[in-house]
Write an enzyme that holds these catalytic residues in place. Structure first.
Site, PDB file in Angstrom:
ATOM      1  CG  HIS A 180     -18.145  17.523  26.326  1.00  0.00           C
ATOM      2  ND1 HIS A 180     -17.536  16.614  25.993  1.00  0.00           N
ATOM      3  CD2 HIS A 180     -17.160  18.116  26.796  1.00  0.00           C
ATOM      4  CE1 HIS A 180     -16.940  16.642  26.611  1.00  0.00           C
ATOM      5  NE2 HIS A 180     -16.412  17.994  27.341  1.00  0.00           N
ATOM      6  CB  CYS A 219     -14.003  17.624  25.183  1.00  0.00           C
ATOM      7  SG  CYS A 219     -13.081  17.339  26.242  1.00  0.00           S
ATOM      8  CG  HIS A 247     -13.212  21.267  27.572  1.00  0.00           C
ATOM      9  ND1 HIS A 247     -14.804  20.148  27.925  1.00  0.00           N
ATOM     10  CD2 HIS A 247     -14.515  22.431  27.642  1.00  0.00           C
ATOM     11  CE1 HIS A 247     -16.286  20.572  28.587  1.00  0.00           C
ATOM     12  NE2 HIS A 247     -15.009  22.025  28.251  1.00  0.00           N
ATOM     13  CG  ASP A 289     -11.701  19.972  30.951  1.00  0.00           C
ATOM     14  OD1 ASP A 289     -12.192  19.738  32.407  1.00  0.00           O
ATOM     15  OD2 ASP A 289     -12.413  19.388  29.966  1.00  0.00           O
ATOM     16  CG  HIS A 290     -11.097  16.390  32.575  1.00  0.00           C
ATOM     17  ND1 HIS A 290     -11.276  15.321  31.632  1.00  0.00           N
ATOM     18  CD2 HIS A 290     -11.571  17.772  33.202  1.00  0.00           C
ATOM     19  CE1 HIS A 290     -12.197  15.549  32.773  1.00  0.00           C
ATOM     20  NE2 HIS A 290     -12.754  16.768  33.054  1.00  0.00           N
ATOM     21  CE1 TYR A 304     -12.656  21.179  35.714  1.00  0.00           C
ATOM     22  CE2 TYR A 304     -13.272  19.353  36.184  1.00  0.00           C
ATOM     23  CZ  TYR A 304     -13.380  20.364  35.263  1.00  0.00           C
ATOM     24  OH  TYR A 304     -13.971  19.639  34.196  1.00  0.00           O
TER      25      TYR A 304
END
Length: 328
Positions: A180, A219, A247, A289-290, A304
């Site tokens: 990542h 990501c 992501h 994600d996020h 999340y």
């Protein structure tokens, strides 16, 4: 080329409402961590991993990605501590057991000392939804971290040492390593350097120990905060065939200051990004994600909570269907 995305979501090791919601949305691939702590067996233990996989299987979900590599194992390796060889052996044992169980991907990172950083977890976004953000100036007077100063050259040396030893085991086990990028992509933070702060740096990891099993997690939010063209980055990295995990998120801003956004409200053309995955023949796992915390949620798990994830998963599925339609 066809779009072969396997839509996944980050799910807790113990069954939760999100497991059922994912099944209702048609999401059957899980991204999960291995439970760690004194009350659990070692995270590289076969039976421990088998039981985690079986809990998902009993619910009709396939455990496809371990994220992230257990800190108990990897932190001493990233820091180059004297006992790193022992921990590398543990990491190799984890890869071997993942291979035995057919768990195909492990997402690891090279953020030494501390992982992803934010300076705020409750910034108001569209409609009063809450998002996270980072402002490097807020840390301008912060002391050095407990790990002191760590140079970029040290981190690259430690990365090379690690990959030379684990990549052959990954190949033998059939497990893909997906590193990542550093989040935020700025160096240093409180004296600790960050090295994976550009698409070119991620490409360097791929080239450091060339292997079909050594690759990256793309990501998008982190890449977007690098201040680069995300679509070009997808083409650069995706053309190597070494993007194993994505992501799917976005931000507004750059390395020193950014806020996270709804997946449809950031600075990236997300439809163009999805087309880029089709262009490079991406055939891997993608999770949202996020996500923002939405009305009625308590923001106890910033990034999340549930409602934003449901919205984002629907948005991603819509993009996939639209692009598949364009290809017909």
């Amino acid at each position: 080329m066809p779009l072969s995305i396997k839509l996944a979501d980050a799910l807790t090791p113990s069954r939760s409402q999100m497991w059922d919601l994912c099944l209702q949305l048609g999401v059957t691939h899980a991204v999960s961590s291995i439970p760690e702590g004194p009350e659990y067996p070692s995270p590289w233990d076969f039976d421990h991993l088998f039981r985690l996989q079986q809990r998902f299987a009993d619910a009709g979900i396939t455990l496809s990605v371990i994220e992230s590599a257990p800190a108990e194992i990897q932190e001493p390796i990233k820091l180059g501590l004297p006992d790193r060889d022992r921990h590398i052996e543990q990491f190799c044992q984890l890869l071997s057991n993942m291979g035995r169980l057919g768990i195909p991907v492990i997402c690891h990172n090279w953020m030494a000392g501390f992982t992803w950083q934010r300076t705020s977890f409750a910034i108001e976004a569209r409609g009063g939804a809450l998002v996270t953000g980072y402002d490097h100036q807020r840390l301008a007077t912060a002391p050095l971290s407990p790990w002191g100063e760590i140079s970029e050259s040290q981190l690259w040396e430690n990365m090379h040492y690690f990959l030379e030893r684990v990549v052959p085991v990954a190949e033998e086990s059939g497990v893909r390593l997906a590193v990542h990028p550093d989040d935020p992509p700025i160096s240093p933070i409180r004296g600790v350097s960050r090295i994976l702060t550009s698409p070119e740096a991620l490409k360097r990891v791929i080239d450091l120990v060339p292997s079909p099993n050594n690759g990256v997690t793309l990501c998008q939010g982190t890449v977007s905060s690098m201040g680069v063209d995300v679509v070009k980055a997808i083409h650069l990295l995706g053309s190597t065939g070494r993007v194993f995990f994505v992501h799917f998120r976005d931000v507004r801003g750059g390395p020193e200051s950014f806020v996270e956004t709804f997946q449809d409200d950031g600075q990236t053309d997300m439809a163009a990004a999805m087309r880029a995955y089709a262009d490079v023949g991406f055939d891997g796992y993608l999770r949202v994600d996020h996500v923002p915390t939405m009305a009625g949620e308590d923001n106890q798990a910033p990034g999340y909570e549930t409602l934003g994830r449901l919205y984002a998963l629907g948005y991603v599925r819509g993009l996939v269907h639209a692009i598949e339609g364009d290809q017909r």
